[in-house]
Design a protein around this motif. Structure first.
Motif, PDB file in Angstrom:
ATOM      1  N   LYS A  11      36.846  49.248  -1.391  1.00  0.00           N
ATOM      2  CA  LYS A  11      35.709  48.444  -1.826  1.00  0.00           C
ATOM      3  C   LYS A  11      34.761  48.296  -0.640  1.00  0.00           C
ATOM      4  N   THR A  12      33.465  48.343  -0.894  1.00  0.00           N
ATOM      5  CA  THR A  12      32.486  48.261   0.189  1.00  0.00           C
ATOM      6  C   THR A  12      32.215  46.811   0.575  1.00  0.00           C
ATOM      7  N   VAL A  13      31.920  46.630   1.864  1.00  0.00           N
ATOM      8  CA  VAL A  13      31.624  45.316   2.422  1.00  0.00           C
ATOM      9  C   VAL A  13      30.335  45.432   3.222  1.00  0.00           C
ATOM     10  N   VAL A  14      29.389  44.515   2.989  1.00  0.00           N
ATOM     11  CA  VAL A  14      28.166  44.497   3.793  1.00  0.00           C
ATOM     12  C   VAL A  14      28.481  43.727   5.064  1.00  0.00           C
ATOM     13  N   LYS A  19      24.067  45.641  13.019  1.00  0.00           N
ATOM     14  CA  LYS A  19      23.546  46.890  12.453  1.00  0.00           C
ATOM     15  C   LYS A  19      22.032  46.811  12.240  1.00  0.00           C
ATOM     16  N   SER A  20      21.449  47.945  12.040  1.00  0.00           N
ATOM     17  CA  SER A  20      20.008  48.012  11.820  1.00  0.00           C
ATOM     18  C   SER A  20      19.649  47.652  10.384  1.00  0.00           C
ATOM     19  N   VAL A  21      18.389  47.437  10.163  1.00  0.00           N
ATOM     20  CA  VAL A  21      17.882  47.113   8.829  1.00  0.00           C
ATOM     21  C   VAL A  21      18.198  48.241   7.850  1.00  0.00           C
ATOM     22  N   LYS A  28      23.805  47.473   1.075  1.00  0.00           N
ATOM     23  CA  LYS A  28      23.527  46.524  -0.005  1.00  0.00           C
ATOM     24  C   LYS A  28      23.582  47.207  -1.369  1.00  0.00           C
ATOM     25  N   GLU A  29      23.159  48.455  -1.431  1.00  0.00           N
ATOM     26  CA  GLU A  29      23.184  49.218  -2.684  1.00  0.00           C
ATOM     27  C   GLU A  29      24.615  49.396  -3.208  1.00  0.00           C
ATOM     28  N   VAL A  60      28.520  57.520   2.383  1.00  0.00           N
ATOM     29  CA  VAL A  60      29.228  57.690   3.653  1.00  0.00           C
ATOM     30  C   VAL A  60      29.301  56.333   4.336  1.00  0.00           C
ATOM     31  N   PHE A  61      30.524  55.946   4.765  1.00  0.00           N
ATOM     32  CA  PHE A  61      30.746  54.612   5.312  1.00  0.00           C
ATOM     33  C   PHE A  61      31.616  54.654   6.558  1.00  0.00           C
ATOM     34  N   ARG A  62      31.357  53.711   7.467  1.00  0.00           N
ATOM     35  CA  ARG A  62      32.228  53.502   8.618  1.00  0.00           C
ATOM     36  C   ARG A  62      33.473  52.757   8.149  1.00  0.00           C
ATOM     37  N   HIS A  63      34.536  52.844   8.928  1.00  0.00           N
ATOM     38  CA  HIS A  63      35.796  52.186   8.560  1.00  0.00           C
ATOM     39  C   HIS A  63      35.598  50.686   8.345  1.00  0.00           C
ATOM     40  N   CYS A  64      34.817  50.036   9.181  1.00  0.00           N
ATOM     41  CA  CYS A  64      34.620  48.586   9.089  1.00  0.00           C
ATOM     42  C   CYS A  64      33.813  48.165   7.873  1.00  0.00           C
ATOM     43  N   GLU A  65      33.236  49.103   7.151  1.00  0.00           N
ATOM     44  CA  GLU A  65      32.427  48.793   5.971  1.00  0.00           C
ATOM     45  C   GLU A  65      33.214  48.911   4.676  1.00  0.00           C
TER      46      GLU A  65
END
Length: 69
Positions: A11-14, A19-21, A28-29, A60-65
């Motif tokens: 599951k994605t986490v913001v 991080k940059s804008v 967020k999407e 594409v996501f980093r592990h922390c996301e």
């Protein structure tokens, strides 16, 4: 930090701390969506390609996301 496995549900986490804008709006999407890991990339950093069935696309996501679902 242990990598997620292929086909694992995540599951994605913001996580926008420093991080940059651009990262924020990209994340967020996908916020809170459940997906399936389809590729693990170890270099240069631990990242994943995740398929989201409800969006019919890959992100594409980093592990922390990501968190294990």
């Amino acid at each position: 930090m242990q990598a997620f496995d292929l086909e694992e549900t995540v599951k994605t986490v913001v996580n926008v701390g420093e991080k940059s804008v651009e990262d924020y709006y990209y994340l967020k999407e996908f916020e809170g969506l459940q997906g399936r890991v389809v590729k693990v990339m170890h270099k240069p950093n631990l990242q994943y390609e995740v398929f989201f069935k409800n969006k019919e696309r890959i992100g594409v996501f980093r592990h922390c996301e990501l968190i294990k679902e």
